[in-house]
Scaffold this motif. Structure first.
Motif, PDB file in Angstrom:
ATOM      1  N   SER A   9       5.581  10.478  10.488  1.00 52.07           N
ATOM      2  CA  SER A   9       5.456   9.910   9.130  1.00 52.07           C
ATOM      3  C   SER A   9       4.444   8.435   9.881  1.00 52.07           C
ATOM      4  N   LEU A  10       4.173   8.118   9.680  1.00 54.67           N
ATOM      5  CA  LEU A  10       2.835   6.725   9.866  1.00 54.67           C
ATOM      6  C   LEU A  10       3.272   5.824   8.437  1.00 54.67           C
ATOM      7  N   THR A  11       3.175   4.150   8.354  1.00 56.63           N
ATOM      8  CA  THR A  11       2.775   3.521   7.594  1.00 56.63           C
ATOM      9  C   THR A  11       0.961   2.974   8.280  1.00 56.63           C
ATOM     10  N   TYR A  12       0.904   2.445   6.767  1.00 57.73           N
ATOM     11  CA  TYR A  12      -0.464   1.641   6.999  1.00 57.73           C
ATOM     12  C   TYR A  12      -0.956   0.741   8.061  1.00 57.73           C
ATOM     13  N   CYS A  71      -4.208   1.954  -1.130  1.00 59.74           N
ATOM     14  CA  CYS A  71      -2.846   2.620  -1.235  1.00 59.74           C
ATOM     15  C   CYS A  71      -1.644   2.776  -2.812  1.00 59.74           C
ATOM     16  N   LEU A  72      -1.798   3.870  -2.880  1.00 56.22           N
ATOM     17  CA  LEU A  72      -1.444   3.771  -4.615  1.00 56.22           C
ATOM     18  C   LEU A  72      -0.061   3.184  -4.721  1.00 56.22           C
ATOM     19  N   CYS A  73       0.615   2.840  -4.549  1.00 58.40           N
ATOM     20  CA  CYS A  73       2.161   2.290  -4.516  1.00 58.40           C
ATOM     21  C   CYS A  73       2.220   0.562  -4.777  1.00 58.40           C
ATOM     22  N   GLY A  74       0.949   0.171  -4.195  1.00 64.40           N
ATOM     23  CA  GLY A  74       0.592  -1.379  -4.005  1.00 64.40           C
ATOM     24  C   GLY A  74       1.279  -2.083  -3.636  1.00 64.40           C
ATOM     25  N   GLU A  83       1.844   5.755   2.210  1.00 67.28           N
ATOM     26  CA  GLU A  83       0.671   6.493   1.493  1.00 67.28           C
ATOM     27  C   GLU A  83       0.035   5.769   0.837  1.00 67.28           C
ATOM     28  N   TRP A  84      -1.729   6.723   1.892  1.00 70.25           N
ATOM     29  CA  TRP A  84      -2.847   5.968   0.643  1.00 70.25           C
ATOM     30  C   TRP A  84      -3.768   7.162   1.165  1.00 70.25           C
ATOM     31  N   VAL A  85      -5.067   7.179   0.550  1.00 72.38           N
ATOM     32  CA  VAL A  85      -5.819   8.450   0.659  1.00 72.38           C
ATOM     33  C   VAL A  85      -7.490   6.730   0.735  1.00 72.38           C
ATOM     34  N   LYS A  86      -8.137   8.369   0.398  1.00 71.79           N
ATOM     35  CA  LYS A  86      -9.574   7.438   1.195  1.00 71.79           C
ATOM     36  C   LYS A  86     -10.650   8.162   0.144  1.00 71.79           C
ATOM     37  N   ASP A  96      -6.480  -8.431  -8.789  1.00 69.10           N
ATOM     38  CA  ASP A  96      -5.427  -9.077  -7.477  1.00 69.10           C
ATOM     39  C   ASP A  96      -5.659  -7.464  -6.919  1.00 69.10           C
ATOM     40  N   LYS A  97      -5.428  -6.366  -6.873  1.00 67.84           N
ATOM     41  CA  LYS A  97      -5.041  -4.875  -6.483  1.00 67.84           C
ATOM     42  C   LYS A  97      -6.829  -5.081  -4.849  1.00 67.84           C
ATOM     43  N   VAL A  98      -7.600  -5.737  -5.557  1.00 68.96           N
ATOM     44  CA  VAL A  98      -8.544  -5.204  -4.390  1.00 68.96           C
ATOM     45  C   VAL A  98      -8.277  -5.982  -3.057  1.00 68.96           C
ATOM     46  N   LYS A  99      -7.679  -6.320  -1.971  1.00 61.96           N
ATOM     47  CA  LYS A  99      -7.245  -6.936  -0.293  1.00 61.96           C
ATOM     48  C   LYS A  99      -8.751  -6.664   0.564  1.00 61.96           C
ATOM     49  N   LYS A 100      -8.529  -7.316   1.424  1.00 55.50           N
ATOM     50  CA  LYS A 100      -9.300  -7.408   2.547  1.00 55.50           C
ATOM     51  C   LYS A 100      -9.805  -5.892   2.559  1.00 55.50           C
ATOM     52  N   ASN A 101      -9.574  -5.060   3.465  1.00 55.60           N
ATOM     53  CA  ASN A 101      -9.206  -3.905   3.482  1.00 55.60           C
ATOM     54  C   ASN A 101      -8.818  -2.629   2.941  1.00 55.60           C
ATOM     55  N   ARG A 102      -9.178  -2.749   1.940  1.00 69.28           N
ATOM     56  CA  ARG A 102      -7.640  -1.435   0.543  1.00 69.28           C
ATOM     57  C   ARG A 102      -8.035  -1.404  -0.137  1.00 69.28           C
ATOM     58  N   ILE A 103      -7.456  -1.600  -1.497  1.00 71.31           N
ATOM     59  CA  ILE A 103      -6.834  -1.292  -2.772  1.00 71.31           C
ATOM     60  C   ILE A 103      -5.384  -1.112  -2.683  1.00 71.31           C
ATOM     61  N   ALA A 104      -4.491  -2.028  -3.020  1.00 73.57           N
ATOM     62  CA  ALA A 104      -3.685  -1.753  -3.230  1.00 73.57           C
ATOM     63  C   ALA A 104      -3.015  -1.378  -4.790  1.00 73.57           C
ATOM     64  N   GLY A 105      -2.692  -0.372  -5.654  1.00 72.20           N
ATOM     65  CA  GLY A 105      -2.178  -0.089  -6.596  1.00 72.20           C
ATOM     66  C   GLY A 105      -3.105   1.060  -6.892  1.00 72.20           C
TER      67      GLY A 105
END
Length: 190
Positions: A9-12, A71-74, A83-86, A96-105
């Motif tokens: 397992s691996l966390t973001y 990060c699909l789970c948000g 879990e994440w995809v690129k 609000d889903k746009v973060k500095k280094n990723r999309i959350a949701g």
């Protein structure tokens, strides 16, 4: 940090510490090593799609972003995100889903451009995961056949909106009135 094997397992948060040269996607607990850099045709198609989406969505609240972690789970807590995809392209209309280094949701639209190494994952594994996450529209681009399959989320399941070829126009279902002439996408300049 040692590179994880597929069954670990691996966390973001852990992934973020590995450095930019290490690129993984994690879907349903399974780690996928990203393929080598895409070829020129892949990159050209991605650039043309980005251009068309940006021009068409410039005056809306939507953001067009290439090759960013999603990060699909948000979840906000990256130590709990596992879990994440690129995707090649993500369109997000909720700032609000746009973060500095990723999309959350879940983005509103995702584009994946097929390669021999990714075709099965893009057509099956990601298709099912994007559907489950609530991605409203999913485009699968086939550079070899110069086609785009478009799927639209209806009642929590993807409906195939059509397969569009090089000489056709494809509607962007998340935006009224926006369509893309695919001759601009599958140009043969090289």
């Amino acid at each position: 940090m040692a590179l994880p094997r597929e069954n670990n397992s691996l966390t973001y948060a852990e992934y973020s510490k590995l450095g930019e040269e290490v690129q993984y996607e994690v879907i349903d607990g399974r780690i996928y090593n990203m393929s080598p850099s895409p070829n020129v045709k892949h990159q050209s198609i991605a650039t043309e799609l980005l251009t068309e989406f940006n021009l068409g969505l410039r005056t809306t609240s939507c953001r067009v972003i290439a090759e960013i972690d999603v990060c699909l789970c948000g979840k906000e807590d990256t130590t709990r995100t596992n879990e994440w995809v690129k995707p090649d392209i993500a369109i997000v209309c909720d700032k609000d889903k746009v973060k500095k280094n990723r999309i959350a949701g879940a983005p509103d639209l995702i584009v994946e451009i097929l390669s021999k190494a990714t075709a099965k994952t893009d057509r099956m594994i990601k298709f099912n995961r994007y559907q489950k996450a609530g991605v409203k529209e999913y485009w699968i681009v086939d550079p070899a056949h110069e086609t785009i399959d478009i799927y639209v989320l209806e009642n929590n399941f993807y409906s195939h909106a059509g397969t569009f070829a090089n000489n056709e126009t494809a509607d962007v279902n998340i935006s009224d009135g926006l369509s893309i002439n695919l001759e601009n996408i599958f140009r043969e300049d090289f």
